[in-house]
Motif scaffolding. Structure first.
Motif, PDB file in Angstrom:
ATOM      1  N   LEU A  64       8.028  -0.181 -21.934  1.00 52.01           N
ATOM      2  CA  LEU A  64       8.324  -1.354 -21.106  1.00 52.01           C
ATOM      3  C   LEU A  64       9.531  -2.108 -21.649  1.00 52.01           C
ATOM      4  O   LEU A  64      10.426  -2.502 -20.898  1.00 52.01           O
ATOM      5  N   ALA A  65       9.576  -2.293 -22.969  1.00 49.75           N
ATOM      6  CA  ALA A  65      10.702  -2.997 -23.573  1.00 49.75           C
ATOM      7  C   ALA A  65      11.988  -2.197 -23.449  1.00 49.75           C
ATOM      8  O   ALA A  65      13.065  -2.769 -23.266  1.00 49.75           O
ATOM      9  N   ALA A 109      10.039  -7.872 -21.451  1.00 52.13           N
ATOM     10  CA  ALA A 109      10.692  -7.243 -20.302  1.00 52.13           C
ATOM     11  C   ALA A 109      10.628  -8.248 -19.160  1.00 52.13           C
ATOM     12  O   ALA A 109      10.026  -9.323 -19.300  1.00 52.13           O
ATOM     13  N   LEU A 110      11.238  -7.898 -18.032  1.00 58.15           N
ATOM     14  CA  LEU A 110      11.316  -8.815 -16.904  1.00 58.15           C
ATOM     15  C   LEU A 110      10.950  -8.108 -15.615  1.00 58.15           C
ATOM     16  O   LEU A 110      11.346  -6.965 -15.389  1.00 58.15           O
ATOM     17  N   GLY A 111      10.217  -8.796 -14.764  1.00 60.03           N
ATOM     18  CA  GLY A 111       9.945  -8.293 -13.435  1.00 60.03           C
ATOM     19  C   GLY A 111      10.897  -8.924 -12.444  1.00 60.03           C
ATOM     20  O   GLY A 111      11.059 -10.149 -12.419  1.00 60.03           O
ATOM     21  N   ALA A 112      11.562  -8.114 -11.637  1.00 57.10           N
ATOM     22  CA  ALA A 112      12.520  -8.610 -10.649  1.00 57.10           C
ATOM     23  C   ALA A 112      12.126  -8.080  -9.275  1.00 57.10           C
ATOM     24  O   ALA A 112      12.054  -6.864  -9.074  1.00 57.10           O
ATOM     25  N   GLY A 154      20.843   3.532  -9.344  1.00 58.09           N
ATOM     26  CA  GLY A 154      21.588   2.394  -9.883  1.00 58.09           C
ATOM     27  C   GLY A 154      21.314   2.115 -11.346  1.00 58.09           C
ATOM     28  O   GLY A 154      21.991   1.287 -11.954  1.00 58.09           O
ATOM     29  N   GLY A 155      20.312   2.762 -11.925  1.00 55.42           N
ATOM     30  CA  GLY A 155      20.069   2.609 -13.356  1.00 55.42           C
ATOM     31  C   GLY A 155      18.841   1.820 -13.739  1.00 55.42           C
ATOM     32  O   GLY A 155      18.602   1.578 -14.924  1.00 55.42           O
ATOM     33  N   VAL A 156      18.024   1.411 -12.770  1.00 55.17           N
ATOM     34  CA  VAL A 156      16.773   0.705 -13.070  1.00 55.17           C
ATOM     35  C   VAL A 156      15.642   1.717 -12.994  1.00 55.17           C
ATOM     36  O   VAL A 156      15.359   2.276 -11.927  1.00 55.17           O
ATOM     37  N   THR A 157      14.980   1.963 -14.103  1.00 58.28           N
ATOM     38  CA  THR A 157      13.955   3.009 -14.165  1.00 58.28           C
ATOM     39  C   THR A 157      12.549   2.451 -14.372  1.00 58.28           C
ATOM     40  O   THR A 157      11.589   3.225 -14.442  1.00 58.28           O
ATOM     41  N   GLY A 158      12.410   1.150 -14.493  1.00 57.14           N
ATOM     42  CA  GLY A 158      11.095   0.526 -14.494  1.00 57.14           C
ATOM     43  C   GLY A 158      10.716   0.211 -13.053  1.00 57.14           C
ATOM     44  O   GLY A 158      11.399  -0.578 -12.395  1.00 57.14           O
ATOM     45  N   ILE A 159       9.678   0.836 -12.555  1.00 58.80           N
ATOM     46  CA  ILE A 159       9.316   0.732 -11.141  1.00 58.80           C
ATOM     47  C   ILE A 159       7.864   0.271 -11.010  1.00 58.80           C
ATOM     48  O   ILE A 159       6.959   0.897 -11.573  1.00 58.80           O
ATOM     49  N   GLU A 160       7.668  -0.803 -10.258  1.00 61.08           N
ATOM     50  CA  GLU A 160       6.319  -1.316  -9.989  1.00 61.08           C
ATOM     51  C   GLU A 160       6.091  -1.322  -8.477  1.00 61.08           C
ATOM     52  O   GLU A 160       6.736  -2.075  -7.750  1.00 61.08           O
ATOM     53  N   ILE A 161       5.203  -0.471  -8.015  1.00 62.30           N
ATOM     54  CA  ILE A 161       4.852  -0.431  -6.597  1.00 62.30           C
ATOM     55  C   ILE A 161       3.672  -1.380  -6.377  1.00 62.30           C
ATOM     56  O   ILE A 161       2.597  -1.191  -6.952  1.00 62.30           O
ATOM     57  N   THR A 162       3.872  -2.393  -5.552  1.00 58.30           N
ATOM     58  CA  THR A 162       2.819  -3.376  -5.360  1.00 58.30           C
ATOM     59  C   THR A 162       1.804  -2.902  -4.332  1.00 58.30           C
ATOM     60  O   THR A 162       2.121  -2.119  -3.433  1.00 58.30           O
ATOM     61  N   TYR A 163       0.608  -3.444  -4.446  1.00 54.56           N
ATOM     62  CA  TYR A 163      -0.442  -3.114  -3.489  1.00 54.56           C
ATOM     63  C   TYR A 163      -0.281  -3.853  -2.165  1.00 54.56           C
ATOM     64  O   TYR A 163      -1.114  -3.682  -1.267  1.00 54.56           O
ATOM     65  N   SER A 164       0.784  -4.616  -2.009  1.00 53.24           N
ATOM     66  CA  SER A 164       1.147  -5.135  -0.691  1.00 53.24           C
ATOM     67  C   SER A 164       1.940  -4.107   0.098  1.00 53.24           C
ATOM     68  O   SER A 164       2.231  -4.301   1.278  1.00 53.24           O
ATOM     69  N   THR A 165       2.309  -2.999  -0.538  1.00 50.58           N
ATOM     70  CA  THR A 165       2.970  -1.868   0.123  1.00 50.58           C
ATOM     71  C   THR A 165       1.907  -0.965   0.752  1.00 50.58           C
ATOM     72  O   THR A 165       0.959  -0.578   0.068  1.00 50.58           O
TER      73      THR A 165
END
Length: 222
Positions: A17-18, A184-187, A44-55
């Protein structure tokens, strides 16, 4: 501490994560746009992926991303609000689970999956509760309410608690957040908004991902 020293001091569950530094919070209107959005983020280079359960069909999206990318991405599930979602997401391939808030039942179920767990909190009392449950990190949400200054204040009484702020994070203030002690940061909307996904603006998502990735590189080089 320097960024590398902070990384060495983390629990093993938090290293990936860090290293990712930025987790894109994907709230998509449908499965197809979720997958194309993730493709744009990774390009684009962002490899931290969080799929939300609103999807819609979040578990199916997670399974497909895991099939496509494997260990090339750090894949997780967000907006986890029930024990059933926690189990389903872990079975689909999520390596970390994130909740917007915390109940004892939910926290125990998430931790029972064996994944890295980020439980949601905002106030000092909530941080203490989440820590007592044994979460690997505390998701500060909505972090936009207090900004980096609020994170610094929380770090006073809780210097050993790993925090992952989510909300109000963009490429311009990313370094300030990390410098204030975030692991780390969530965006979300600032990186991959539901509106852009619905409109098919994947090139814009890719461009913003490049901006976030460059901001992380600059912060680490500073």
């Amino acid at each position: 501490m320097t960024p590398s020293a902070e990384l060495q001091a983390l629990a093993p569950e938090l290293h990936a994560l860090a290293e990712a530094a930025v987790v894109a919070v994907v709230r998509a209107p449908d499965t197809a746009s979720a997958l194309r959005g993730v493709d744009a983020l990774v390009t684009g280079g962002v490899t931290g992926i969080e799929i939300t359960y609103s999807t819609p069909d979040a578990a199916a999206v997670i399974a497909e991303i895991d099939r496509r990318y494997g260990d090339r991405v750090l894949l997780g599930a967000g907006t986890v609000t029930t024990p059933g979602q926690a189990t389903e997401a872990a079975d689909a391939g999520a390596r970390f689970l994130v909740s917007p808030g915390t109940t004892d039942e939910l926290g125990r179920a998430m931790l029972g999956t064996g994944t890295t767990v980020l439980l949601g909190a905002l106030t000092p009392s909530e941080v203490m509760r989440v820590s007592a449950l044994g979460a690997h990190a505390v998701k500060i949400f909505p972090a936009s309410l207090g900004g980096p200054g609020y994170l610094r204040s929380l770090r006073g009484p809780f210097p050993d608690v790993p925090f992952v702020p989510t909300g109000g994070v963009n490429a311009d203030n990313l370094g300030t957040w990390l410098g204030s002690g975030a692991v780390a940061l969530g965006a979300g909307g600032e990186l991959c908004s539901a509106a852009d996904l619905a409109a098919g603006r994947y090139e814009e998502i890719e461009d913003r991902a490049r901006g976030f990735a460059e901001a992380v590189r600059q912060w680490r080089a500073a």
